[in-house]
Write a protein that holds these residues in place. Structure first.
Motif: not given
Length: 131
Positions: A68, A32, A81, A70, A79, A130, A77
């Motif tokens: 995608e 990341w 799309s 984060r 995750h 997600r 927090e």
């Protein structure tokens, strides 16, 4: 395709209350990238971000390539799309209005005009959590 869910009212409130969120996107090697802060708005139960100009580098290019990211605001927090929605005039109008309402006064007033230009509108991304 990854299963998505709707944002909860609590999540939308947290995001709306935050001056910005941090966004991290995947690197090509599977790791990341470092998270960077960006302005964020909500409209119609969705979450949107923009950059000042469309480019294939940095967080924006990584988000487009991978689909995608984060995202983080205090206490949350997620995750997500990432969907390019820059071609939808109704979304553009709602997101422009949301940027003006959220950042139009105070210290952001000199800068908000840059986020509602035609160039910036062409970078509008919807972030969907997600499942």
């Amino acid at each position: 395709m990854t299963a998505l869910r709707n944002w909860t009212e609590r999540e939308l409130a947290q995001i709306s209350a935050s001056a910005e969120l941090t966004i991290a996107v995947p690197r090509r090697d599977g790791g990341w990238r470092a998270a960077v802060p960006i302005w964020v708005v909500t409209a119609g139960g969705s979450v949107y971000v923009r950059t000042w100009r469309r480019r294939e580098t940095g967080w924006y290019g990584g988000a487009l390539r991978s689909g995608e990211a984060r995202v983080t605001v205090p206490g949350l927090e997620v995750h997500v799309s990432v969907t390019d929605v820059s071609g939808d005039p109704a979304v553009r109008a709602a997101v422009d209005d949301a940027y003006r309402r959220k950042y139009g006064g105070g210290s952001g007033s000199d800068t908000v005009s840059g986020t509602v230009t035609d160039d910036a509108a062409r970078t509008t991304l919807r972030l969907s959590p997600r499942a």
